[in-house]
Design a protein around this motif. Sequence first.
Motif, PDB file in Angstrom:
ATOM      1  N   GLU A 229      25.490  38.444  43.974  1.00  0.00           N
ATOM      2  CA  GLU A 229      26.031  37.178  44.474  1.00  0.00           C
ATOM      3  C   GLU A 229      25.118  36.016  44.091  1.00  0.00           C
ATOM      4  O   GLU A 229      25.592  34.960  43.669  1.00  0.00           O
ATOM      5  N   ARG A 232      25.326  35.233  40.365  1.00  0.00           N
ATOM      6  CA  ARG A 232      26.587  34.652  39.892  1.00  0.00           C
ATOM      7  C   ARG A 232      26.931  33.323  40.586  1.00  0.00           C
ATOM      8  O   ARG A 232      28.065  32.857  40.495  1.00  0.00           O
ATOM      9  N   GLU A 235      28.305  30.667  38.216  1.00  0.00           N
ATOM     10  CA  GLU A 235      29.644  31.046  37.766  1.00  0.00           C
ATOM     11  C   GLU A 235      30.688  30.722  38.835  1.00  0.00           C
ATOM     12  O   GLU A 235      31.753  30.164  38.534  1.00  0.00           O
ATOM     13  N   VAL A 236      30.375  31.049  40.082  1.00  0.00           N
ATOM     14  CA  VAL A 236      31.290  30.794  41.193  1.00  0.00           C
ATOM     15  C   VAL A 236      31.477  29.295  41.402  1.00  0.00           C
ATOM     16  O   VAL A 236      32.607  28.811  41.582  1.00  0.00           O
ATOM     17  N   TYR A 259      40.203  34.094  44.818  1.00  0.00           N
ATOM     18  CA  TYR A 259      39.067  34.176  43.896  1.00  0.00           C
ATOM     19  C   TYR A 259      37.849  34.801  44.584  1.00  0.00           C
ATOM     20  O   TYR A 259      37.165  35.653  44.006  1.00  0.00           O
ATOM     21  N   GLN A 260      37.582  34.375  45.810  1.00  0.00           N
ATOM     22  CA  GLN A 260      36.436  34.922  46.543  1.00  0.00           C
ATOM     23  C   GLN A 260      36.594  36.413  46.783  1.00  0.00           C
ATOM     24  O   GLN A 260      35.627  37.182  46.692  1.00  0.00           O
ATOM     25  N   LYS A 262      38.356  38.466  44.883  1.00  0.00           N
ATOM     26  CA  LYS A 262      38.185  39.086  43.569  1.00  0.00           C
ATOM     27  C   LYS A 262      36.701  39.252  43.247  1.00  0.00           C
ATOM     28  O   LYS A 262      36.267  40.319  42.787  1.00  0.00           O
ATOM     29  N   MET A 263      35.911  38.223  43.493  1.00  0.00           N
ATOM     30  CA  MET A 263      34.482  38.285  43.229  1.00  0.00           C
ATOM     31  C   MET A 263      33.797  39.307  44.134  1.00  0.00           C
ATOM     32  O   MET A 263      32.899  40.034  43.700  1.00  0.00           O
ATOM     33  N   GLU A 266      34.583  42.716  42.728  1.00  0.00           N
ATOM     34  CA  GLU A 266      33.847  42.929  41.477  1.00  0.00           C
ATOM     35  C   GLU A 266      32.375  43.230  41.751  1.00  0.00           C
ATOM     36  O   GLU A 266      31.798  44.152  41.166  1.00  0.00           O
ATOM     37  N   ASN A 267      31.764  42.445  42.631  1.00  0.00           N
ATOM     38  CA  ASN A 267      30.351  42.652  42.954  1.00  0.00           C
ATOM     39  C   ASN A 267      30.122  44.006  43.616  1.00  0.00           C
ATOM     40  O   ASN A 267      29.129  44.682  43.332  1.00  0.00           O
TER      41      ASN A 267
END
Length: 344
Positions: A229, A232, A235-236, A259-260, A262-263, A266-267
Amino acid sequence: MASNVGQDPPIKRRRQSMEEPPTMFIGDPSLRIMIFGSSGSHQFSLTESILQTAVFDGADPNATLTTKTSGHVLERNVTLVNTPNLNNHSLAQETLKKEFKKSICFSCPGPHAVLFILNPIDVPPDPYGVFRPVVQYFGESILNHAMVVLYNEGELVDSEIEIEEVKELIQKCGQRCFIFSGEKNNEEDSMTGQLFHKIDQIVSVHNIYSNPEFKDADKRINKEEKFLEKEREKEVKKMLETLKRKHSGEDYDREVKLYQEKMRLENRERAEMLIADRLGFTLRLVDYAAAIGKGAFVGAVLGTVMGPEGMAVGATVGAALGGVLGGAAGAAWNYFTGVFADVR
């Protein structure tokens, strides 16, 4: 929608079953299930039937990799972790142990249930023997969360089901057994709903399954997530600025939320893979230490500060101390493997 099946079409549109038993979950509706089997194809078919999505289309049923698939099923966030086919005799023990480590990372903080999958019309001669490596690795306590699932694609008649051969395995799993018809489940949700209900019953008695390995892996994964986190953040920030230019009001709030999430996913998945790889490295050290003796191995490592000669002396002294001090040597070993597992 299943998390790793973006381009795969659904098997069949599912409908709600009026016969479906009520769910027992309270609060968090998530469900994590570890799947072990003697036939990769049956494990895959069960997973696809539960998720109602062709996630393993064309996959090799003898694959030696642990897989994680997720989806939203019956108002629950379901994660299914498939381990390698236990009847794959070409699978090296070291590889199997490494995949078990990976399955731990994929199902942290712990699975709600562990399913032992068998084909009811083709039961192996020693069903319990097939799953013995699971019990040997995780410990007998895992049987408190285990259920035998007899899975077949079509409808089954009683004369086709070889229950007698599975009695020992079912008994070790607390008499928990479920017959799952893929064909029937594709027509209505009753099979999946009943399976979830049985899992909820396990959880109501035993909670989720955990042990020191799960707790350690979960701690490492959470730590890695925070690192990702932080890594990135730029990027965020850039993406949020882009969303702000393109959307406003409720649309913006919705896009930010998507989006949050999704991130976050992914993380989490990246952290799980990274820690699984590191624990695989630790596993090789553990196996080596078992071969020469934990005490000798720790002693040899500590002896390196004295040079090559000191290393030999350290190994000899460490072997002796390993038998005398026991717990202290074990603590040193745990510290040592922990340090190596966290090396970036």
